[in-house]
Design an enzyme around this catalytic site. Structure first.
Site, PDB file in Angstrom:
ATOM      1  N   GLY A  50       0.810  -1.215   0.000  1.00 33.42           N
ATOM      2  CA  GLY A  50       0.000   0.000   0.000  1.00 33.42           C
ATOM      3  C   GLY A  50       0.842   1.264   0.000  1.00 33.42           C
ATOM      4  CG  ASP A  51       5.093   3.148   1.703  1.00 30.51           C
ATOM      5  OD1 ASP A  51       4.727   4.309   1.952  1.00 30.51           O
ATOM      6  OD2 ASP A  51       6.280   2.838   1.498  1.00 30.51           O
ATOM      7  CB  ALA A  52       4.855   0.523  -3.285  1.00 31.90           C
TER       8      ALA A  52
END
Length: 142
Positions: free
Chosen positions: A32-34
């Site tokens: 999700g961060d990416a």
């Protein structure tokens, strides 16, 4: 409807589908961060060509943990029960790392936000990701 990037990758590399519930909230936050960062970087560059350091500063202001925590806080009333549950799992996960420029609470909330984005990405919810990010940016005045 076009296939999601995740499905295309799975097919191209011959990787079987897995039950999304088998993924830990920190794994969801990892992807999700990416995904969130690529959306924000894309938005930043679409605003016009600029020096890389300016692009980085604008992007960093939106992807750092306090900004993600604020966005999740503002979005709570727009989330489904399922989305809230995923974000809570991410928030409550025990991470062995901590953010450089965030409180423990902000870091946990940001992890919940990232887990939600990762979950939506892996469940073909890219349109929902964009909807939430757009609304979150509006609500946080970014």
């Amino acid at each position: 409807m076009e296939e999601s990037l995740e499905k295309i990758i799975r097919e191209e590399f011959d990787i079987p589908e897995k039950d999304i519930k088998s993924y830990s909230p920190l794994t969801l936050a990892y992807i999700g961060d990416a995904v969130y960062e690529i959306v924000i970087r894309t938005l930043v560059i679409l605003q016009g060509n600029a020096a890389v350091n300016k692009l980085h500063k604008r992007t960093a202001s939106l992807v750092k943990a306090p900004a993600q925590a604020h966005m999740l806080s503002e979005l709570k009333t727009y989330l489904t029960e399922e989305e809230i549950a995923v974000a809570k799992r991410g928030r409550n996960a025990h991470s062995f790392t901590k953010a450089k420029n965030a409180t423990a609470g902000e870091y946990r909330m940001a992890t919940g936000f990232e887990a939600l984005i990762g979950y939506l990405y892996l469940t073909d919810g890219f349109e929902r990701i964009l909807e939430l990010i757009k609304k979150g940016l509006e609500l946080t005045g970014k």
